[in-house]
Design a protein around this motif. Structure first.
Motif, mmCIF file in Angstrom:
data_model
loop_
_atom_site.group_PDB
_atom_site.id
_atom_site.type_symbol
_atom_site.label_atom_id
_atom_site.label_comp_id
_atom_site.label_asym_id
_atom_site.label_seq_id
_atom_site.Cartn_x
_atom_site.Cartn_y
_atom_site.Cartn_z
ATOM 1 N N GLY A 3 0.818 -1.206 0.000
ATOM 2 C CA GLY A 3 0.000 0.000 0.000
ATOM 3 C C GLY A 3 0.845 1.245 0.000
ATOM 4 N N LEU A 4 0.196 2.356 0.317
ATOM 5 C CA LEU A 4 0.846 3.662 0.369
ATOM 6 C C LEU A 4 1.094 4.038 1.823
ATOM 7 C CD1 LEU A 4 1.729 6.341 -0.988
ATOM 8 C CD2 LEU A 4 -0.672 7.073 -0.822
ATOM 9 N N VAL A 5 2.306 4.442 2.120
ATOM 10 C CA VAL A 5 2.664 4.816 3.490
ATOM 11 C C VAL A 5 3.615 6.005 3.440
ATOM 12 C CG1 VAL A 5 4.591 3.173 3.565
ATOM 13 C CG2 VAL A 5 3.501 3.903 5.693
ATOM 14 N N GLN A 37 11.414 -5.032 -6.742
ATOM 15 C CA GLN A 37 11.824 -4.422 -7.999
ATOM 16 C C GLN A 37 11.232 -3.024 -8.090
ATOM 17 O OE1 GLN A 37 10.950 -6.688 -11.555
ATOM 18 N NE2 GLN A 37 12.536 -5.604 -12.679
ATOM 19 N N ALA A 38 12.104 -2.044 -8.117
ATOM 20 C CA ALA A 38 11.692 -0.651 -8.265
ATOM 21 C C ALA A 38 11.596 -0.303 -9.744
ATOM 22 C CB ALA A 38 12.696 0.259 -7.573
ATOM 23 N N PRO A 39 10.832 0.721 -10.092
ATOM 24 C CA PRO A 39 10.689 1.097 -11.498
ATOM 25 C C PRO A 39 12.032 1.360 -12.149
ATOM 26 C CG PRO A 39 9.082 2.256 -10.165
ATOM 27 C CD PRO A 39 9.989 1.547 -9.216
ATOM 28 N N GLU A 53 12.927 5.368 -1.083
ATOM 29 C CA GLU A 53 13.675 4.428 -1.924
ATOM 30 C C GLU A 53 13.272 2.974 -1.705
ATOM 31 O OE1 GLU A 53 14.925 6.845 0.052
ATOM 32 O OE2 GLU A 53 16.781 6.174 1.038
ATOM 33 N N ASP A 54 12.412 2.710 -0.729
ATOM 34 C CA ASP A 54 11.861 1.366 -0.554
ATOM 35 C C ASP A 54 10.672 1.116 -1.477
ATOM 36 O OD1 ASP A 54 12.420 1.759 2.954
ATOM 37 O OD2 ASP A 54 13.621 0.566 1.564
ATOM 38 N N THR A 55 10.239 2.136 -2.183
ATOM 39 C CA THR A 55 9.127 1.986 -3.117
ATOM 40 C C THR A 55 9.479 0.959 -4.193
ATOM 41 O OG1 THR A 55 8.305 4.228 -2.767
ATOM 42 C CG2 THR A 55 7.737 3.155 -4.859
ATOM 43 N N THR A 72 4.439 1.700 -1.831
ATOM 44 C CA THR A 72 4.802 3.055 -2.210
ATOM 45 C C THR A 72 5.009 3.880 -0.952
ATOM 46 O OG1 THR A 72 3.488 2.887 -4.238
ATOM 47 C CG2 THR A 72 4.120 5.098 -3.517
ATOM 48 N N VAL A 73 6.179 4.481 -0.831
ATOM 49 C CA VAL A 73 6.516 5.301 0.323
ATOM 50 C C VAL A 73 6.632 6.746 -0.132
ATOM 51 C CG1 VAL A 73 8.111 5.627 2.239
ATOM 52 C CG2 VAL A 73 7.782 3.341 1.276
ATOM 53 N N SER A 74 5.787 7.595 0.420
ATOM 54 C CA SER A 74 5.790 9.007 0.043
ATOM 55 C C SER A 74 6.690 9.797 0.984
ATOM 56 C CB SER A 74 4.375 9.564 0.079
ATOM 57 O OG SER A 74 3.854 9.502 1.394
#
Length: 121
Positions: free
Chosen positions: A10-12, A39-41, A91-93, A118-120
């Motif tokens: 989720g988003l955090v 795997q990051a984009p 960067e953990d996204t 996703t980490v904002s």
């Protein structure tokens, strides 16, 4: 044949926590090892953590870059594998994948479909 289904992404916000779960089904799960990769984009898939079977005392191994923020665990009675992620950083996204291996240091041979984290900032 092993099936793996991840959940819990989720988003955090940065500094927050998430716990990912992986439901495993198939044969000989209690003697198997499991791991998490991400795997990051635009980047290659990278190793996050792995955990052995009870025969190896649930030995764990982590990527050095995590700096002790993540913890892998398993519940063999429930056929579940977890990844507790604390102090999350942007960067953990990544998409996080659960994986199975026949042995603690063996190659991963089955993968889940992944769960987005996703980490904002």
């Amino acid at each position: 044949q092993v099936q793996l289904v991840e959940s819990g992404g989720g988003l955090v916000q940065a500094g927050g926590s998430l716990r990912l779960s992986c439901a495993a089904s198939g044969r000989a799960l209690s003697t198997s090892a499991f791991g998490w990769l991400r795997q990051a984009p635009g980047k290659d898939r990278e190793f996050v953590a792995r955990i052995s079977a009870s025969s190896w005392s649930y030995r764990t191994l982590y990527a050095d870059s995590l700096e002790g923020r993540f913890t892998i665990s398993r519940d063999d009675a429930k056929n579940q594998v977890y990844l507790q992620m604390n102090s999350l950083k942007p960067e953990d996204t990544a998409v996080y994948y659960c994986a199975h291996a026949k042995s603690y240091l063996g190659s991963f041979d089955y993968w889940g479909q992944g769960t987005q984290v996703t980490v904002s900032s």
